[in-house]
Design a protein around this motif. Sequence first.
Motif: not given
Length: 216
Positions: A74-79, A105-106, A111-113, A138-139
Motif C-alpha cells: 500500500e505504500t509502494q509508488r512509481s518513480d 528517482v530510480e 537523488t538530489l542535485m 537517498m543520495s
Amino acid sequence: MSLDSQLQQSVLAEFDWEPSVTAGHIGVTASAGVVTLSGHVDSYARKHAAETAARRVKGVKALAEEIEVRLPFETQRSDEEIAAAAIERLSWNASVPKDSVQVRVENGWVTLMGEVEWWYQKDAAEQDIRPLFGVVGMSNQLTIKPRVDTANLSDDITHALHRSWFFDPEAVHVRANGGNVVLSGTVHSYHERQVAERTARAAPGTTDVENDIAVV
C-alpha cells in the motif's frame, strides 16, 4: 555482562524509548564499539530513525548500517509518482530556495542535485523527501556555493565548538582550505562526533567537511 553485550542492550533500549523506531525486525550486534544494524523496516524514514537513535547511545564509536527497506504494497509508488511528490514537497518548503534542487528517482532511490547557499538548506531538502511513500533510499548530492571570504573559517568553527559544553578546546582541531574543512582529534561519543560535524557544516563559507575525529 560484557561491554559489547551492554552496548547492544543500550541500543535496543534506545529503540524502545524512541517512538519513531519500530525495532521488531531490526537486529543489533556490537563489537569493540562498532554497532551493526541489520534486518528490515517498512519505510526509509524508520531506517533513518533507527540510525539516528543508535548514534545517540553512549559507547557507540561507529555504525555499520545493513537495514533493508521493504515497502508494504500500500505504500509502494512509481518513480514518476515519487518524483512528482518530491518536487511538490520541496516547492512548499521556505528553507529550500526555489528551483535550486533537481530530483532523480530510480527504483525508489532518490537523488538530489543542484546548488544551495547553506548546509541547512541541503539538510532541509533531504528531510522533506525522507518520509515520502515509496522512497527506499537517498543520495543528497546538493553542493554548497563557495564563498569568496573564508580566511577566518577555521577560527570561526573552533570558536563555535568551544561554545558548546561537549568539546574540550584541546580535543578537536579544525583545518580549513578555502571552504573545505577537516576535523580531527578525539571525542567521547559518536553523537559528539556528529555534533562537531554539524557545527562545522553550519559555518558560513563551509562547502564540505571531512570528519576524521576519533571516538575514544
